[in-house]
Design an enzyme around this catalytic site. Sequence first.
Site, PDB file in Angstrom:
ATOM      1  N   ARG A 261       0.863  -1.187   0.000  1.00 23.15           N
ATOM      2  CA  ARG A 261       0.000   0.000   0.000  1.00 23.15           C
ATOM      3  C   ARG A 261       0.896   1.233   0.000  1.00 23.15           C
ATOM      4  O   ARG A 261       1.741   1.393   0.886  1.00 23.15           O
ATOM      5  CB  ARG A 261      -0.924   0.015   1.226  1.00 23.15           C
TER       6      ARG A 261
ATOM      7  N   ALA B  34     -11.081  -7.028   0.350  1.00 27.23           N
ATOM      8  CA  ALA B  34     -11.993  -5.890   0.185  1.00 27.23           C
ATOM      9  C   ALA B  34     -11.959  -5.406  -1.252  1.00 27.23           C
ATOM     10  O   ALA B  34     -11.022  -5.693  -1.995  1.00 27.23           O
ATOM     11  CB  ALA B  34     -11.592  -4.760   1.135  1.00 27.23           C
TER      12      ALA B  34
ATOM     13  N   GLU C 179     -14.955 -10.259  -4.363  1.00 25.49           N
ATOM     14  CA  GLU C 179     -13.625  -9.906  -3.859  1.00 25.49           C
ATOM     15  C   GLU C 179     -13.007 -11.053  -3.069  1.00 25.49           C
ATOM     16  O   GLU C 179     -11.794 -11.280  -3.145  1.00 25.49           O
ATOM     17  CB  GLU C 179     -13.695  -8.638  -3.010  1.00 25.49           C
TER      18      GLU C 179
ATOM     19  N   GLU D 148      -9.466 -12.345  -4.531  1.00 27.50           N
ATOM     20  CA  GLU D 148      -8.253 -12.097  -3.755  1.00 27.50           C
ATOM     21  C   GLU D 148      -7.719 -13.335  -3.043  1.00 27.50           C
ATOM     22  O   GLU D 148      -6.518 -13.448  -2.831  1.00 27.50           O
ATOM     23  CB  GLU D 148      -8.486 -10.962  -2.749  1.00 27.50           C
TER      24      GLU D 148
ATOM     25  N   GLY E 169     -14.603  12.143   8.325  1.00 32.21           N
ATOM     26  CA  GLY E 169     -14.139  13.529   8.390  1.00 32.21           C
ATOM     27  C   GLY E 169     -13.827  14.128   7.031  1.00 32.21           C
ATOM     28  O   GLY E 169     -13.842  15.348   6.870  1.00 32.21           O
TER      29      GLY E 169
ATOM     30  N   GLU F  35      -4.724  -7.323 -12.913  1.00 35.49           N
ATOM     31  CA  GLU F  35      -3.393  -7.168 -13.507  1.00 35.49           C
ATOM     32  C   GLU F  35      -2.395  -6.467 -12.581  1.00 35.49           C
ATOM     33  O   GLU F  35      -1.219  -6.798 -12.540  1.00 35.49           O
ATOM     34  CB  GLU F  35      -3.551  -6.347 -14.797  1.00 35.49           C
TER      35      GLU F  35
ATOM     36  N   GLU G 194      -2.579  -6.305  -9.205  1.00 38.78           N
ATOM     37  CA  GLU G 194      -2.641  -6.792  -7.825  1.00 38.78           C
ATOM     38  C   GLU G 194      -1.551  -7.833  -7.577  1.00 38.78           C
ATOM     39  O   GLU G 194      -1.374  -8.754  -8.365  1.00 38.78           O
ATOM     40  CB  GLU G 194      -4.008  -7.428  -7.521  1.00 38.78           C
TER      41      GLU G 194
END
Length: 174
Positions: free
Chosen positions: A59, A71, A87, A91, A110, A133, A135
């Site tokens: 990430r 997710a 998903e 995954e 917020g 592709e 991931e």
Amino acid sequence: MKLIQREIVYKGKIFDVAEDTIEIDKDKVTKWDLVLHNGATAIVPITEEGEVILVKQYRNASNREVLEIPAGKLEKGEDPLTCALRELEEETGYRATHIHKLCAMFSAIGFSDEKLHLFIATQLKKGQQHLDEDEYITIEKYPLHEARDMIFSGEIEDSKTIVGILSACYFLNK
């Protein structure tokens, strides 16, 4: 307070950004930024052995790999359950025989309208991953109580994963 005007200042692939004009009261107006998102789903897959299946992926916000529950983003008008099941299989390669909605939450109220729908999946059947592709995901399994402890030791920091694991513990009375 009320929204007076919304101007889209950025259109992206995953989200848009709006500048909202908000009337605070009759004499005061202010501007707020808001990330506009179609919403998402996340799913806590629990094996027959009581292990939670987590995905590990890079990430860029943290500049490292993180552990998360599976997710994905909702397509416009898509049913959250349909998305969660898709998903899960994409995954992890697993399909769920039993699925239950745990809760829905705003991921960052917020500054974003993204609503995340959380599910728990049990009675899993192993299949094959179908990664996009771009991931790069590895699968890791942990006993549910160990995953819960990883939240408090700082090993799991992702908010949807934290809420998902703690909700699953509550739901399963663990």
